[in-house]
Design an enzyme around this catalytic site. Sequence first.
Site, PDB file in Angstrom:
ATOM      1  CG  ASP A   1      -2.085   0.967   1.074  1.00  0.00           C
ATOM      2  OD1 ASP A   1      -3.226   0.493   0.950  1.00  0.00           O
ATOM      3  OD2 ASP A   1      -1.840   2.196   1.089  1.00  0.00           O
TER       4      ASP A   1
ATOM      5  CG  ASN B   1     -12.377  -0.429   3.622  1.00  0.00           C
ATOM      6  OD1 ASN B   1     -12.825  -0.784   4.712  1.00  0.00           O
ATOM      7  ND2 ASN B   1     -11.186   0.130   3.494  1.00  0.00           N
TER       8      ASN B   1
ATOM      9  CG  HIS C   1      -8.564  -3.049  -2.600  1.00  0.00           C
ATOM     10  ND1 HIS C   1      -9.470  -2.289  -3.310  1.00  0.00           N
ATOM     11  CD2 HIS C   1      -8.350  -2.372  -1.448  1.00  0.00           C
ATOM     12  CE1 HIS C   1      -9.779  -1.199  -2.636  1.00  0.00           C
ATOM     13  NE2 HIS C   1      -9.124  -1.229  -1.485  1.00  0.00           N
TER      14      HIS C   1
ATOM     15  CG  HIS D   1      -6.977  -2.954   2.949  1.00  0.00           C
ATOM     16  ND1 HIS D   1      -6.212  -1.814   2.751  1.00  0.00           N
ATOM     17  CD2 HIS D   1      -8.174  -2.700   2.381  1.00  0.00           C
ATOM     18  CE1 HIS D   1      -6.942  -0.907   2.104  1.00  0.00           C
ATOM     19  NE2 HIS D   1      -8.132  -1.418   1.868  1.00  0.00           N
TER      20      HIS D   1
ATOM     21  CD  GLN E   1     -14.729  -0.116  -2.731  1.00  0.00           C
ATOM     22  OE1 GLN E   1     -15.899  -0.313  -2.383  1.00  0.00           O
ATOM     23  NE2 GLN E   1     -14.161  -0.751  -3.734  1.00  0.00           N
ATOM     24  CB  SER E   2     -10.409   5.620  -1.401  1.00  0.00           C
ATOM     25  OG  SER E   2      -9.295   4.790  -1.185  1.00  0.00           O
ATOM     26  CB  VAL E   3      -8.991   2.038  -5.035  1.00  0.00           C
ATOM     27  CG1 VAL E   3      -8.702   1.438  -6.412  1.00  0.00           C
ATOM     28  CG2 VAL E   3      -7.941   3.102  -4.697  1.00  0.00           C
TER      29      VAL E   3
HETATM   30  P1  5GP Z   1      -9.635   1.440   0.102  1.00  0.00           P
HETATM   31  O1  5GP Z   1      -9.669   2.740   0.861  1.00  0.00           O
HETATM   32  O2  5GP Z   1     -10.302   1.579  -1.251  1.00  0.00           O
HETATM   33  O3  5GP Z   1     -10.124   0.252   0.869  1.00  0.00           O
HETATM   34  O4  5GP Z   1      -8.113   1.128  -0.142  1.00  0.00           O
HETATM   35  C1  5GP Z   1      -7.383   1.721  -1.168  1.00  0.00           C
HETATM   36  C2  5GP Z   1      -5.939   1.672  -0.749  1.00  0.00           C
HETATM   37  O5  5GP Z   1      -5.152   1.885  -1.897  1.00  0.00           O
HETATM   38  C3  5GP Z   1      -5.556   2.741   0.261  1.00  0.00           C
HETATM   39  O6  5GP Z   1      -5.055   2.118   1.438  1.00  0.00           O
HETATM   40  C4  5GP Z   1      -4.508   3.583  -0.465  1.00  0.00           C
HETATM   41  O7  5GP Z   1      -3.453   3.974   0.385  1.00  0.00           O
HETATM   42  C5  5GP Z   1      -4.032   2.632  -1.554  1.00  0.00           C
HETATM   43  N1  5GP Z   1      -3.615   3.269  -2.783  1.00  0.00           N
HETATM   44  C6  5GP Z   1      -4.281   4.263  -3.459  1.00  0.00           C
HETATM   45  N2  5GP Z   1      -3.623   4.546  -4.601  1.00  0.00           N
HETATM   46  C7  5GP Z   1      -2.534   3.724  -4.640  1.00  0.00           C
HETATM   47  C8  5GP Z   1      -1.493   3.550  -5.592  1.00  0.00           C
HETATM   48  O8  5GP Z   1      -1.418   4.207  -6.628  1.00  0.00           O
HETATM   49  N3  5GP Z   1      -0.548   2.621  -5.284  1.00  0.00           N
HETATM   50  C9  5GP Z   1      -0.601   1.858  -4.155  1.00  0.00           C
HETATM   51  N4  5GP Z   1       0.373   0.960  -3.971  1.00  0.00           N
HETATM   52  N5  5GP Z   1      -1.589   1.997  -3.248  1.00  0.00           N
HETATM   53  C10 5GP Z   1      -2.546   2.906  -3.484  1.00  0.00           C
END
Ligand code: 5GP
Length: 114
Positions: A30, A87, A100, A102, A94-96
Amino acid sequence: MSDCIFCKIVDKKLPSTPVAENQHAIAFRDLHPGAPTHILVVPRKHVVNLNDAREEDAAELGHLLLLARDVAKAEGLAEKGYRIAINNGAGVGQSVFHLHLHVLGGRAMSWPPG
Ligand code: 5GP
Ligand code: ZN
């Protein structure tokens, strides 16, 4: 999905720090780790989150867990313990919007999470 950053990482069009990969998924560190070990396990197939998963994805979902298990073991977390989180939806962080896992470990963690 052409505008999805995890699809781009899967396709090696964006850089990452990979730790493992197989025909089903890729695991990489991450960018903003929330624990000493914080690895993302990402299916090669674009699925938004579990709401978007279908019966036909059952095997792929299982392979995600097995790769997460292998990654945790390789990071020395099998005995110490680790957490796997997904998430599902912006409301819980969830931001992406490409499914996925974690894999988090290397420090004490409270339960339930905040
Ligand atoms: P979410 O918030 O969607 O559950 O998790 C997305 C995760 O992706 C976050 O922990 C964030 O730090 C990570 N992340 C976002 N953009 C990138 C990227 O370009 N490269 C990597 N390695 N991690 C990313
Ligand atoms: Zn994607």
